[in-house]
Design a protein around this motif. Structure first.
Motif, PDB file in Angstrom:
ATOM      1  N   GLY A 140      30.877  36.296  34.380  1.00  0.00           N
ATOM      2  CA  GLY A 140      29.597  36.002  34.980  1.00  0.00           C
ATOM      3  C   GLY A 140      28.848  34.885  34.284  1.00  0.00           C
ATOM      4  O   GLY A 140      29.034  34.651  33.087  1.00  0.00           O
ATOM      5  N   ARG A 172      25.388  35.563  38.322  1.00  0.00           N
ATOM      6  CA  ARG A 172      26.502  35.744  39.255  1.00  0.00           C
ATOM      7  C   ARG A 172      27.669  36.375  38.514  1.00  0.00           C
ATOM      8  O   ARG A 172      27.894  36.087  37.344  1.00  0.00           O
ATOM      9  N   THR A 173      28.461  37.174  39.231  1.00  0.00           N
ATOM     10  CA  THR A 173      29.629  37.822  38.643  1.00  0.00           C
ATOM     11  C   THR A 173      30.829  37.693  39.574  1.00  0.00           C
ATOM     12  O   THR A 173      30.689  37.799  40.784  1.00  0.00           O
TER      13      THR A 173
END
Length: 134
Positions: A99, A85-86
């Motif tokens: 992230g 995820r970022t």
């Protein structure tokens, strides 16, 4: 020497008691020189002697960081990551991505994060040059 205002602050935790903390300088978003860092290895603090990183990108977003690092004890380390995820953030003159990373340390799974920042002007220039080359 890379511009020290642009780069990564990354970390990873693998196995029972092995941690990576690294700071980099980046002249371009897809590679870097490690400028500072250390490992916590079974309670020992071990400095990084030298290292490089490269990053697979989706446009300018890091999707897979890879670090090749030599420590002050003469050992070689390879960290390969996949970004799960970022989060992106833009301010007046800086662009940042943070992230969560699933790390692989020489076959040992781990978790951690990456924190990348670069100048907005430099990022725009790099993206324009990349489009011109395509």
């Amino acid at each position: 020497m890379p511009r020290l205002g642009c780069g990564n602050f990354d970390d990873g935790h693998c196995g029972d008691d092995f941690h990576l903390l690294v700071q980099t300088g980046n002249d371009i978003p897809d590679s870097c020189v490690v400028t500072h860092g250390y490992f916590l290895d079974g309670g020992n603090i071990v400095g990084i002697a030298e290292g490089t990183g490269r990053f697979e990108l989706d446009d300018y977003r890091t999707t897979a960081p890879v670090y090749e690092i030599a420590d002050e004890w003469g050992r070689h380390h390879r960290f390969e990551g996949r970004v799960a995820r970022t989060i992106e953030k833009v301010s007046i003159n800086a662009f940042s991505c943070n992230g969560f990373v699933d790390w692989d340390y020489q076959g040992e799974p781990g978790i951690g994060e990456y924190r990348w920042h670069w100048g907005v002007k430099e990022l725009r220039e790099w993206l324009e040059a990349k489009e011109t080359q395509a």
